[in-house]
Design a protein around this motif. Structure first.
Motif, PDB file in Angstrom:
ATOM      1  N   ALA A  45       0.836  -1.206   0.000  1.00 25.71           N
ATOM      2  CA  ALA A  45       0.000   0.000   0.000  1.00 25.71           C
ATOM      3  C   ALA A  45       0.870   1.256   0.000  1.00 25.71           C
ATOM      4  CB  ALA A  45      -0.934  -0.002   1.205  1.00 25.71           C
ATOM      5  N   ALA A  46       1.932   1.245   0.802  1.00 22.18           N
ATOM      6  CA  ALA A  46       2.841   2.391   0.852  1.00 22.18           C
ATOM      7  C   ALA A  46       3.536   2.589  -0.488  1.00 22.18           C
ATOM      8  CB  ALA A  46       3.872   2.199   1.959  1.00 22.18           C
ATOM      9  N   GLN A  47       3.946   1.512  -1.121  1.00 22.47           N
ATOM     10  CA  GLN A  47       4.604   1.613  -2.429  1.00 22.47           C
ATOM     11  C   GLN A  47       3.656   2.157  -3.489  1.00 22.47           C
ATOM     12  OE1 GLN A  47       6.194  -2.333  -2.918  1.00 22.47           O
ATOM     13  NE2 GLN A  47       8.070  -1.822  -1.802  1.00 22.47           N
ATOM     14  N   ARG A  48       2.384   1.778  -3.430  1.00 21.05           N
ATOM     15  CA  ARG A  48       1.399   2.331  -4.374  1.00 21.05           C
ATOM     16  C   ARG A  48       1.244   3.836  -4.167  1.00 21.05           C
ATOM     17  NH1 ARG A  48      -1.234  -2.446  -3.135  1.00 21.05           N
ATOM     18  NH2 ARG A  48      -2.628  -1.418  -1.660  1.00 21.05           N
ATOM     19  N   ARG A  49       1.203   4.281  -2.901  1.00 19.31           N
ATOM     20  CA  ARG A  49       1.107   5.719  -2.626  1.00 19.31           C
ATOM     21  C   ARG A  49       2.347   6.448  -3.145  1.00 19.31           C
ATOM     22  NH1 ARG A  49      -1.534   6.724   3.349  1.00 19.31           N
ATOM     23  NH2 ARG A  49      -3.362   5.419   3.031  1.00 19.31           N
ATOM     24  N   ILE A  50       3.502   5.843  -2.969  1.00 22.01           N
ATOM     25  CA  ILE A  50       4.754   6.451  -3.450  1.00 22.01           C
ATOM     26  C   ILE A  50       4.736   6.575  -4.965  1.00 22.01           C
ATOM     27  CG2 ILE A  50       7.234   6.004  -3.730  1.00 22.01           C
ATOM     28  CD1 ILE A  50       7.171   4.914  -0.824  1.00 22.01           C
ATOM     29  N   ASP A  51       4.346   5.513  -5.659  1.00 21.49           N
ATOM     30  CA  ASP A  51       4.295   5.545  -7.128  1.00 21.49           C
ATOM     31  C   ASP A  51       3.348   6.634  -7.626  1.00 21.49           C
ATOM     32  OD1 ASP A  51       6.102   3.457  -7.329  1.00 21.49           O
ATOM     33  OD2 ASP A  51       4.550   1.925  -7.616  1.00 21.49           O
ATOM     34  N   ARG A  52       2.174   6.703  -7.012  1.00 21.79           N
ATOM     35  CA  ARG A  52       1.174   7.706  -7.425  1.00 21.79           C
ATOM     36  C   ARG A  52       1.682   9.131  -7.153  1.00 21.79           C
ATOM     37  NH1 ARG A  52      -3.126   5.251  -5.770  1.00 21.79           N
ATOM     38  NH2 ARG A  52      -2.769   5.738  -3.580  1.00 21.79           N
ATOM     39  N   ALA A  53       2.299   9.337  -5.985  1.00 23.16           N
ATOM     40  CA  ALA A  53       2.809  10.662  -5.632  1.00 23.16           C
ATOM     41  C   ALA A  53       3.956  11.076  -6.552  1.00 23.16           C
ATOM     42  CB  ALA A  53       3.267  10.679  -4.182  1.00 23.16           C
ATOM     43  N   ALA A  54       4.827  10.138  -6.907  1.00 28.01           N
ATOM     44  CA  ALA A  54       5.944  10.452  -7.810  1.00 28.01           C
ATOM     45  C   ALA A  54       5.426  10.839  -9.188  1.00 28.01           C
ATOM     46  CB  ALA A  54       6.899   9.266  -7.912  1.00 28.01           C
ATOM     47  N   ARG A  55       4.398  10.138  -9.668  1.00 28.83           N
ATOM     48  CA  ARG A  55       3.811  10.489 -10.975  1.00 28.83           C
ATOM     49  C   ARG A  55       3.203  11.884 -10.933  1.00 28.83           C
ATOM     50  NH1 ARG A  55       1.741   5.325 -10.878  1.00 28.83           N
ATOM     51  NH2 ARG A  55      -0.293   6.145 -10.316  1.00 28.83           N
ATOM     52  N   ASP A  56       2.511  12.208  -9.830  1.00 26.81           N
ATOM     53  CA  ASP A  56       1.878  13.519  -9.709  1.00 26.81           C
ATOM     54  C   ASP A  56       2.903  14.631  -9.521  1.00 26.81           C
ATOM     55  OD1 ASP A  56      -0.564  12.274  -9.952  1.00 26.81           O
ATOM     56  OD2 ASP A  56      -1.009  12.322  -7.808  1.00 26.81           O
ATOM     57  N   PHE A  57       3.970  14.348  -8.789  1.00 30.84           N
ATOM     58  CA  PHE A  57       4.999  15.341  -8.481  1.00 30.84           C
ATOM     59  C   PHE A  57       5.788  15.734  -9.733  1.00 30.84           C
ATOM     60  CE2 PHE A  57       9.281  16.445  -6.878  1.00 30.84           C
ATOM     61  CZ  PHE A  57       8.950  17.493  -6.043  1.00 30.84           C
ATOM     62  N   CYS A  58       6.123  14.729 -10.521  1.00 28.09           N
ATOM     63  CA  CYS A  58       6.886  14.961 -11.750  1.00 28.09           C
ATOM     64  C   CYS A  58       5.898  15.045 -12.912  1.00 28.09           C
ATOM     65  CB  CYS A  58       7.855  13.811 -11.982  1.00 28.09           C
ATOM     66  SG  CYS A  58       8.989  13.541 -10.596  1.00 28.09           S
TER      67      CYS A  58
END
Length: 99
Positions: A45-58
């Motif tokens: 779950a944490a890795q999914r949040r990280i992936d989504r946040a990285a896509r949104d950030f960049c």
């Protein structure tokens, strides 16, 4: 886990190839509220949040960018994800040690 956040600081130059060197670094903040990193699905779950946040950030609208800008966006996502995952591993180890 109480109100945990992961911070991944990235240089603004990674986001935009034409960005001047004096721009301050931006921070990516990822909330991990409600995630138990020791639980079976907690890390996923944490890795999914990280992936989504990285896509949104960049930049994620890469199909409309030049090749150089697409490369910069990919590097940004990889750096953001790598930094956040390293901090996630560190937090998980601290959480497991505290038990």
């Amino acid at each position: 886990m109480k109100n945990a956040m992961i911070f991944a600081a990235l240089a603004a130059a990674t986001l935009s190839p034409a960005a001047p060197a004096f721009e301050p670094a931006r921070q990516l903040r990822i909330g991990l509220d409600g995630i138990d990193l020791a639980a079976p699905g907690g890390m996923a779950a944490a890795q999914r949040r990280i992936d989504r946040a990285a896509r949104d950030f960049c930049r994620n609208d890469v199909e409309h960018l030049t090749r150089k800008a697409r490369r910069a966006a990919r590097q940004c996502r990889e750096a953001a994800r790598g930094d956040a995952l390293a901090e996630l591993d560190d937090r998980r180890l601290r959480q497991l040690a505290a038990r």
